[in-house]
Design a protein around this motif. Structure first.
Motif, PDB file in Angstrom:
ATOM      1  N   GLN A   1      45.305  53.564  36.337  1.00  0.00           N
ATOM      2  CA  GLN A   1      45.019  52.402  35.492  1.00  0.00           C
ATOM      3  C   GLN A   1      44.488  51.241  36.333  1.00  0.00           C
ATOM      4  O   GLN A   1      45.075  50.874  37.347  1.00  0.00           O
ATOM      5  N   VAL A   2      43.376  50.680  35.883  1.00  0.00           N
ATOM      6  CA  VAL A   2      42.787  49.497  36.504  1.00  0.00           C
ATOM      7  C   VAL A   2      42.435  48.508  35.396  1.00  0.00           C
ATOM      8  O   VAL A   2      42.435  48.848  34.208  1.00  0.00           O
ATOM      9  N   LEU A   3      42.129  47.291  35.783  1.00  0.00           N
ATOM     10  CA  LEU A   3      41.631  46.309  34.828  1.00  0.00           C
ATOM     11  C   LEU A   3      40.106  46.352  34.852  1.00  0.00           C
ATOM     12  O   LEU A   3      39.497  46.268  35.919  1.00  0.00           O
ATOM     13  N   ALA A   4      39.509  46.486  33.674  1.00  0.00           N
ATOM     14  CA  ALA A   4      38.052  46.480  33.557  1.00  0.00           C
ATOM     15  C   ALA A   4      37.608  45.207  32.855  1.00  0.00           C
ATOM     16  O   ALA A   4      38.225  44.771  31.878  1.00  0.00           O
ATOM     17  N   ARG A   5      36.550  44.605  33.369  1.00  0.00           N
ATOM     18  CA  ARG A   5      35.933  43.427  32.766  1.00  0.00           C
ATOM     19  C   ARG A   5      34.436  43.701  32.666  1.00  0.00           C
ATOM     20  O   ARG A   5      33.757  43.805  33.692  1.00  0.00           O
ATOM     21  N   ARG A   6      33.914  43.808  31.437  1.00  0.00           N
ATOM     22  CA  ARG A   6      32.488  44.095  31.241  1.00  0.00           C
ATOM     23  C   ARG A   6      31.807  42.872  30.624  1.00  0.00           C
ATOM     24  O   ARG A   6      32.282  42.326  29.628  1.00  0.00           O
ATOM     25  N   ARG A   7      30.689  42.453  31.241  1.00  0.00           N
ATOM     26  CA  ARG A   7      29.970  41.264  30.790  1.00  0.00           C
ATOM     27  C   ARG A   7      28.485  41.562  30.620  1.00  0.00           C
ATOM     28  O   ARG A   7      27.940  42.461  31.269  1.00  0.00           O
ATOM     29  N   LEU A   8      27.854  40.773  29.745  1.00  0.00           N
ATOM     30  CA  LEU A   8      26.405  40.805  29.568  1.00  0.00           C
ATOM     31  C   LEU A   8      25.887  39.408  29.893  1.00  0.00           C
ATOM     32  O   LEU A   8      26.355  38.421  29.322  1.00  0.00           O
ATOM     33  N   TYR A   9      24.941  39.332  30.817  1.00  0.00           N
ATOM     34  CA  TYR A   9      24.432  38.045  31.294  1.00  0.00           C
ATOM     35  C   TYR A   9      23.057  37.758  30.680  1.00  0.00           C
ATOM     36  O   TYR A   9      22.192  38.641  30.620  1.00  0.00           O
TER      37      TYR A   9
ATOM     38  N   PRO B   1      42.250  46.699  40.918  1.00  0.00           N
ATOM     39  CA  PRO B   1      43.519  47.422  40.958  1.00  0.00           C
ATOM     40  C   PRO B   1      44.580  46.710  40.113  1.00  0.00           C
ATOM     41  O   PRO B   1      44.697  45.476  40.152  1.00  0.00           O
ATOM     42  N   TRP B   2      45.361  47.486  39.385  1.00  0.00           N
ATOM     43  CA  TRP B   2      46.343  46.901  38.475  1.00  0.00           C
ATOM     44  C   TRP B   2      47.421  46.126  39.218  1.00  0.00           C
ATOM     45  O   TRP B   2      47.872  45.068  38.761  1.00  0.00           O
ATOM     46  N   ASP B   3      47.837  46.635  40.400  1.00  0.00           N
ATOM     47  CA  ASP B   3      48.891  45.941  41.130  1.00  0.00           C
ATOM     48  C   ASP B   3      48.424  44.580  41.639  1.00  0.00           C
ATOM     49  O   ASP B   3      49.233  43.682  41.871  1.00  0.00           O
ATOM     50  N   VAL B   4      47.110  44.409  41.780  1.00  0.00           N
ATOM     51  CA  VAL B   4      46.555  43.126  42.218  1.00  0.00           C
ATOM     52  C   VAL B   4      46.483  42.142  41.061  1.00  0.00           C
ATOM     53  O   VAL B   4      46.796  40.950  41.210  1.00  0.00           O
TER      54      VAL B   4
ATOM     55  N   LYS C   1      47.980  42.250  37.878  1.00  0.00           N
ATOM     56  CA  LYS C   1      49.038  42.151  36.865  1.00  0.00           C
ATOM     57  C   LYS C   1      49.754  40.802  36.868  1.00  0.00           C
ATOM     58  O   LYS C   1      50.293  40.381  35.840  1.00  0.00           O
ATOM     59  N   ASP C   2      49.719  40.112  37.997  1.00  0.00           N
ATOM     60  CA  ASP C   2      50.387  38.814  38.086  1.00  0.00           C
ATOM     61  C   ASP C   2      49.399  37.645  38.113  1.00  0.00           C
ATOM     62  O   ASP C   2      49.755  36.530  38.502  1.00  0.00           O
ATOM     63  N   ILE C   3      48.151  37.913  37.714  1.00  0.00           N
ATOM     64  CA  ILE C   3      47.127  36.862  37.664  1.00  0.00           C
ATOM     65  C   ILE C   3      46.613  36.793  36.233  1.00  0.00           C
ATOM     66  O   ILE C   3      45.603  37.428  35.895  1.00  0.00           O
TER      67      ILE C   3
ATOM     68  N   ARG D   1      39.988  33.109  41.629  1.00  0.00           N
ATOM     69  CA  ARG D   1      41.384  33.368  41.254  1.00  0.00           C
ATOM     70  C   ARG D   1      42.039  34.345  42.239  1.00  0.00           C
ATOM     71  O   ARG D   1      43.211  34.177  42.598  1.00  0.00           O
ATOM     72  N   LEU D   2      41.285  35.354  42.672  1.00  0.00           N
ATOM     73  CA  LEU D   2      41.846  36.306  43.628  1.00  0.00           C
ATOM     74  C   LEU D   2      42.191  35.622  44.945  1.00  0.00           C
ATOM     75  O   LEU D   2      43.264  35.854  45.520  1.00  0.00           O
ATOM     76  N   GLU D   3      41.306  34.763  45.428  1.00  0.00           N
ATOM     77  CA  GLU D   3      41.585  34.087  46.696  1.00  0.00           C
ATOM     78  C   GLU D   3      42.757  33.125  46.569  1.00  0.00           C
ATOM     79  O   GLU D   3      43.543  32.969  47.518  1.00  0.00           O
ATOM     80  N   GLU D   4      42.893  32.479  45.410  1.00  0.00           N
ATOM     81  CA  GLU D   4      44.032  31.596  45.194  1.00  0.00           C
ATOM     82  C   GLU D   4      45.358  32.348  45.285  1.00  0.00           C
ATOM     83  O   GLU D   4      46.390  31.761  45.612  1.00  0.00           O
ATOM     84  N   HIS D   5      45.318  33.651  45.004  1.00  0.00           N
ATOM     85  CA  HIS D   5      46.537  34.467  45.059  1.00  0.00           C
ATOM     86  C   HIS D   5      46.621  35.289  46.339  1.00  0.00           C
ATOM     87  O   HIS D   5      47.301  36.322  46.388  1.00  0.00           O
ATOM     88  N   GLY D   6      45.914  34.842  47.376  1.00  0.00           N
ATOM     89  CA  GLY D   6      46.100  35.437  48.695  1.00  0.00           C
ATOM     90  C   GLY D   6      45.140  36.540  49.078  1.00  0.00           C
ATOM     91  O   GLY D   6      45.220  37.062  50.201  1.00  0.00           O
ATOM     92  N   HIS D   7      44.237  36.911  48.195  1.00  0.00           N
ATOM     93  CA  HIS D   7      43.276  37.977  48.501  1.00  0.00           C
ATOM     94  C   HIS D   7      41.980  37.342  49.010  1.00  0.00           C
ATOM     95  O   HIS D   7      40.986  37.217  48.285  1.00  0.00           O
ATOM     96  N   VAL D   8      41.999  36.940  50.265  1.00  0.00           N
ATOM     97  CA  VAL D   8      40.884  36.203  50.859  1.00  0.00           C
ATOM     98  C   VAL D   8      39.815  37.206  51.292  1.00  0.00           C
ATOM     99  O   VAL D   8      40.087  38.177  51.994  1.00  0.00           O
TER     100      VAL D   8
END
Length: 259
Positions: free
Chosen positions: A140-148, A163-166, A168-170, A186-193
């Protein structure tokens, strides 16, 4: 004749005419601000009825390449390409200023940008995506699909897999608008630099579904780009699978000349 036969399948004449006009626009034969020939001119050129030309122009307008002005006819829209700058498009300063990469690029080209979110939610990771994320296929992963869109025309689709473990808390990553700077902020704010972004590109003809989604002519070229977002810890925390109308983008790369 109202139709032509190609590969055993009849193609309406108005579709052929529309495709030819669209190709002239994409090739620059008809440039931004040029008038599309009038109905009477097209009738003479193609030797068909006015009704056939009117149906063809409906298809041309549906491509998003022209705009119709009352009393003037159809005019080719300006479509300046967005310029990808690999050396700075993902600069941290853009995120800190609240600008996601696509919006920053569009602003630099003087274009009006819009993003439409098509899907956000959990899904099973396809095999290739799973391999890039370092998880088992079907995880299981999170998917985000966009049209620009740029100036009202669809130019790019993008599907992000995280990844879901990354994620799930954001909670912002589950929202249509994740906030200023986009999901990378948002990812960098949560430590994933992030340490780097690795992109793979392939040019190919668009599929039938892709031509419809991006308002392209049948068989028009697209660029398929897959990007891995790699953190300083060496983990890929996002894979972005992107499809772009080839005539809408210029790719510029800065390559260091050193060992």
């Amino acid at each position: 004749m109202g139709t032509a036969v190609g590969g055993g399948k009849a193609v309406p004449r108005y579709v052929q005419i529309a495709d030819e006009i669209v190709q002239q626009i994409r090739a620059g034969v008809l440039g931004a601000g040029d008038m599309v020939p009038s109905e009477s001119e097209l009738v003479d050129r193609y030797g068909v009825s006015g009704g056939t030309i009117r149906k063809a122009m409906v298809e041309v307008r549906a491509s998003g390449l022209v705009e119709t002005r009352h009393g003037k006819g159809s005019i080719v829209k300006a479509r300046p390409p967005v310029r990808h700058r690999s050396s700075d498009r993902f600069r941290r300063t853009h995120r800190q200023e609240g600008r996601a990469a696509y919006l920053a690029e569009s602003a630099q080209s003087g274009a009006e940008a819009k993003v439409s979110v098509l899907f956000i939610g959990p899904m099973e990771a396809p095999e290739e995506i799973a391999g890039r994320l370092g998880v088992e296929a079907g995880t299981q992963v999170l998917a985000r699909r966009r049209l620009y869109f740029r100036n009202g025309t669809p130019v790019e689709t993008a599907s992000s897999y995280l990844p879901w473990d990354v994620v799930k808390d954001i909670p912002e990553l589950f929202a249509e608008n994740p906030g200023g700077g986009g999901i990378y902020a948002r990812l960098e704010e949560h430590g994933h630099v992030f340490a780097e972004f690795v992109e793979t590109l392939q040019a190919r003809p668009a599929s039938k579904a892709e031509t419809s989604e991006l308002a392209l002519s049948p068989g028009a070229p697209v660029v398929h780009l897959v990007r891995d977002a790699v953190t300083e810890a060496g983990r890929v925390v996002e894979v972005c699978d992107t499809l772009m109308a080839a005539d809408q983008f210029v790719f510029e790369y800065r390559i260091p000349a050193r060992d």
